[in-house]
Motif scaffolding. Structure first.
Motif, short mmCIF file in Angstrom:
data_model
loop_
_atom_site.label_atom_id
_atom_site.label_comp_id
_atom_site.label_asym_id
_atom_site.label_seq_id
_atom_site.Cartn_x
_atom_site.Cartn_y
_atom_site.Cartn_z
N LYS A 31 0.80 -1.22 0.00
CA LYS A 31 0.00 0.00 0.00
C LYS A 31 0.84 1.28 0.00
O LYS A 31 0.31 2.36 -0.25
CB LYS A 31 -0.93 0.02 1.22
CG LYS A 31 -2.00 -1.07 1.21
CD LYS A 31 -2.92 -0.92 2.41
CE LYS A 31 -4.03 -1.95 2.37
NZ LYS A 31 -4.93 -1.82 3.56
N ASP A 73 1.73 4.51 9.76
CA ASP A 73 0.66 4.75 10.74
C ASP A 73 -0.28 5.85 10.25
O ASP A 73 -1.50 5.75 10.38
CB ASP A 73 1.29 5.12 12.09
CG ASP A 73 0.24 5.33 13.17
OD1 ASP A 73 -0.46 4.35 13.51
OD2 ASP A 73 0.12 6.47 13.67
N TYR A 74 0.30 6.90 9.68
CA TYR A 74 -0.49 8.03 9.17
C TYR A 74 -1.48 7.59 8.11
O TYR A 74 -2.61 8.07 8.04
CB TYR A 74 0.48 9.08 8.61
CG TYR A 74 -0.15 10.35 8.09
CD1 TYR A 74 -0.49 11.38 8.96
CD2 TYR A 74 -0.38 10.53 6.73
CE1 TYR A 74 -1.05 12.55 8.47
CE2 TYR A 74 -0.94 11.70 6.24
CZ TYR A 74 -1.28 12.70 7.12
OH TYR A 74 -1.83 13.86 6.64
N ASN A 84 -2.59 4.50 7.82
CA ASN A 84 -3.29 3.30 8.30
C ASN A 84 -2.90 2.05 7.53
O ASN A 84 -3.77 1.27 7.12
CB ASN A 84 -4.81 3.50 8.23
CG ASN A 84 -5.29 4.56 9.21
OD1 ASN A 84 -4.85 4.58 10.35
ND2 ASN A 84 -6.14 5.44 8.75
N CYS A 85 -1.64 1.86 7.30
CA CYS A 85 -1.22 0.61 6.66
C CYS A 85 -0.16 -0.07 7.52
O CYS A 85 0.63 0.59 8.19
CB CYS A 85 -0.77 0.80 5.22
SG CYS A 85 0.83 1.53 4.98
N ASP A 86 -0.18 -1.37 7.50
CA ASP A 86 0.76 -2.16 8.27
C ASP A 86 2.14 -2.06 7.63
O ASP A 86 2.26 -1.93 6.41
CB ASP A 86 0.29 -3.62 8.32
CG ASP A 86 1.02 -4.41 9.37
OD1 ASP A 86 2.05 -5.02 9.02
OD2 ASP A 86 0.57 -4.44 10.53
#
Length: 266
Positions: free
Chosen positions: A3, A200-201, A203-205
Motif C-alpha cells: 500500500k 501509521d499516518y 493506516n497501513c501495516d
C-alpha cells in the motif's frame, strides 16, 4: 498487497543524469493510479526534494533530512520534525572549527556555512541549492536545525563517525548518504522511524510497505519495511540486508520494483 512505497532520490529514483526517466515516471503514475501511496525518502532538504516530488506529480507527505522532517506537499504542513539537540550542535561546530573541517547546516530549509569553499560550491551545484555564508557561527546556534553535514574524504569520515558519537552522545543519529557526506541528525531522525510514522499516518501495516534505496542511510527503512529493496548500484552492505535487489538507477530499477511487486506485470 503493498500500500505504500518509499523511494530514495539520489542514485535510486533519478539516474546519473539527475533525471526521472519517462519509463520510471509512468510506473510512478501507475502505482498511484492503483491506489498505492508513493512517497520519497531522502537526505535532501525539503526545498530540494519537493522540486523533484512536484515534477513527478506526487501529492503526499515526503520524508526529508534523513527522516528528521516529514512534510506535506499540498499545504506544506509539518507532520513529523526532530531537531538536533542544541548542545550537540555547539559541540560539533567547536570540533569542526578546531580540526578545520567543512561543516554545513540547515536553518528554515536554507543551507548555511561559515565560509565559501569548493566543497560547499560543489554540494550546492549537485543539489541545485542556494547557500548562505555566516562567518559568526555562534549566530547559527540561535536557530534549530534538522541536519548538519560534514564533507571530507570517505576513509577519514569512517574514522570520524565513532569519535563524533562519543563526543555528541546518544541523542544524535550519524550516517553517510554518500561516501564523502557524513550527516548528523536527532536520534529519531531516521528514514526508518519516518517510514513507521507514515505507515501509521496512512493506516497501513509495515508489512504492506516497500522501501527502495542505495546507500547506508537507507538501511533503517529497508529493515523497517515489509519489503526492503536495494538498487544494483547500492553499496554491498545494503544489498546484504535487502529482501530484493533490483536493477540500477540507470536501468529503471524503481520501475522494475513497481512492475514486479505493485502492478505485478513481470
Amino acid at each position: 498487497m503493498y500500500k505504500l512505497i518509499a523511494i530514495d532520490i539520489d542514485d535510486t529514483l533519478i539516474n546519473d543524469d539527475k533525471e526521472v526517466t519517462p519509463a520510471t515516471q509512468q510506473a510512478l503514475e501507475a502505482a498511484v493510479a492503483a491506489g498505492v501511496v508513493v512517497t520519497l525518502a531522502t537526505g535532501r532538504a525539503y526545498a530540494s526534494a519537493q522540486a523533484i516530488a512536484r515534477q513527478t506529480g506526487l501529492n503526499v507527505p515526503i520524508i526529508t533530512y534523513q527522516g528528521a522532517l516529514v512534510k506535506n506537499l499540498l499545504d506544506e504542513k509539518v507532520l513529523y520534525e526532530r531537531y538536533v539537540p542544541q548542545d550537540a550542535v555547539r559541540k560539533l561546530f567547536e570540533y569542526c572549527i578546531e580540526h578545520n573541517l567543512h561543516l554545513q547546516t540547515y536553518i528554515d530549509d536554507k543551507l548555511y556555512s561559515r565560509e565559501e569553499n569548493q566543497k560547499l560550491i560543489d554540494y550546492a551545484a549537485l543539489n541545485k541549492t542556494q547557500y548562505y555564508i555566516e562567518p559568526d557561527w555562534k549566530k547559527l546556534l540561535d536557530y534549530q536545525t534538522p541536519k548538519l553535514l560534514i564533507i571530507d574524504d570517505p576513509d577519514f569520515l569512517d574514522e570520524l563517525a565513532p569519535k563524533l558519537h562519543e563526543l555528541l552522545g546518544e541523542e544524535v543519529h550519524i550516517t553517510k548518504s554518500k561516501p564523502h557526506f557524513l550527516e548528523i541528525m536527532h536520534k529519531e531522525g531516521t528514514k526508518g522511524l519516518a517510514l513507521e510514522f507514515l505507515a501509521d499516518y496512512f493506516n497501513c501495516d509495515l508489512s504492506q510497505t516497500i522501501a527502495v534505496g542505495d546507500s547506508w542511510n537507507d538501511h533503517e527503512m529497508l529493515e523497517t519495511a515489509g519489503l526492503g529493496v536495494a538498487m544494483a548500484n547500492a553499496i554491498p552492505a545494503l544489498k546484504e540486508i535487502a529482501n530484493y535487489v533490483t536493477a540500477s538507477n540507470n536501468e529503471d530499477g524503481v520501475k522494475q520494483v513497481i512492475d514486479k511487486f505493485i502492478l505485478q506485470t513481470i
